[in-house]
Design a protein around this motif. Sequence first.
Motif, PDB file in Angstrom:
ATOM      1  N   UNK A   8      80.930  34.124  24.975  1.00  0.00           N
ATOM      2  CA  UNK A   8      80.250  34.724  24.064  1.00  0.00           C
ATOM      3  C   UNK A   8      78.983  33.886  24.052  1.00  0.00           C
ATOM      4  N   UNK A   9      77.874  35.212  23.381  1.00  0.00           N
ATOM      5  CA  UNK A   9      76.193  34.067  23.105  1.00  0.00           C
ATOM      6  C   UNK A   9      76.400  33.193  22.801  1.00  0.00           C
ATOM      7  N   UNK A  34      77.915  25.282  31.594  1.00  0.00           N
ATOM      8  CA  UNK A  34      78.923  26.332  32.353  1.00  0.00           C
ATOM      9  C   UNK A  34      80.318  24.355  32.264  1.00  0.00           C
ATOM     10  N   UNK A  35      80.055  22.813  32.920  1.00  0.00           N
ATOM     11  CA  UNK A  35      80.964  22.357  32.757  1.00  0.00           C
ATOM     12  C   UNK A  35      81.492  22.177  31.193  1.00  0.00           C
ATOM     13  N   UNK A  36      81.707  22.313  30.242  1.00  0.00           N
ATOM     14  CA  UNK A  36      81.675  22.253  28.348  1.00  0.00           C
ATOM     15  C   UNK A  36      82.021  22.928  28.794  1.00  0.00           C
ATOM     16  N   UNK A  37      81.723  24.914  28.769  1.00  0.00           N
ATOM     17  CA  UNK A  37      82.621  25.807  29.022  1.00  0.00           C
ATOM     18  C   UNK A  37      83.850  25.796  29.550  1.00  0.00           C
ATOM     19  N   UNK A  43      78.097  32.866  33.963  1.00  0.00           N
ATOM     20  CA  UNK A  43      78.324  33.338  32.340  1.00  0.00           C
ATOM     21  C   UNK A  43      76.927  33.277  30.803  1.00  0.00           C
ATOM     22  N   UNK A  44      76.452  32.158  31.337  1.00  0.00           N
ATOM     23  CA  UNK A  44      75.356  31.762  31.016  1.00  0.00           C
ATOM     24  C   UNK A  44      73.981  31.960  31.574  1.00  0.00           C
ATOM     25  N   UNK A  45      73.972  32.179  32.029  1.00  0.00           N
ATOM     26  CA  UNK A  45      72.427  33.261  32.973  1.00  0.00           C
ATOM     27  C   UNK A  45      73.135  34.827  32.447  1.00  0.00           C
TER      28      UNK A  45
END
Length: 198
Positions: A8-9, A34-37, A43-45
């Motif tokens: 999610x955002x 992305x690495x942290x998630x 998904x970020x973009x």
Amino acid sequence: MTHPSVYSRRQIIEAAFQLIREQGRSAVSTRAIARKLGSSTMPIYSHVRSVEELERELRVKTRDLLKEFQRRPYTPEALLNVAFGYIAFARDEANLFRFLFLEKPDPLDAATLTGMRDSFVAEFGADSDQGAALLEMSPAAQEALVQHTWIFTHGLAMLVNSGALGSCPDSTILRLLSNAGEAFYLWASQTGGNDDHD
């Protein structure tokens, strides 16, 4: 451990916030988030259109945490709590403080500076002891008192954040803030907030 394929955002903002908190603003990138998630950058973009948009969200989240620090009851005095909370945030959340006020600060324009008095009255209310004392002064003295107090508090927060004061106990910070507040109040009361007063 498997990671979800959809984030999610809110999760993306939280991951970026934690990166700033732990490592500073320079650590934040789509790849680092992305690495942290534990995901790809896709998904970020899909949730964040630009770095500027992400930074705006992070500033809101960081300012909300700063307000939490300023609302804590460190002392029986509301105004002293706001000032001390600002410095405690600078000390305890050093990277977040730098993100807001050092690395890419929002510019302080004339409207922001002259609106400090209104923000103060809105925060404490005209019927509080601090609000009543402030409203007894002329408008120029009110603005000057709030501005000078904020500038002193910000300067002290910068010194604490940088470690320039070494290990500065809470009692010392509270004494410095109290003494400065009293001095600025007397100055504004006697001069009407006029820096050119002889």
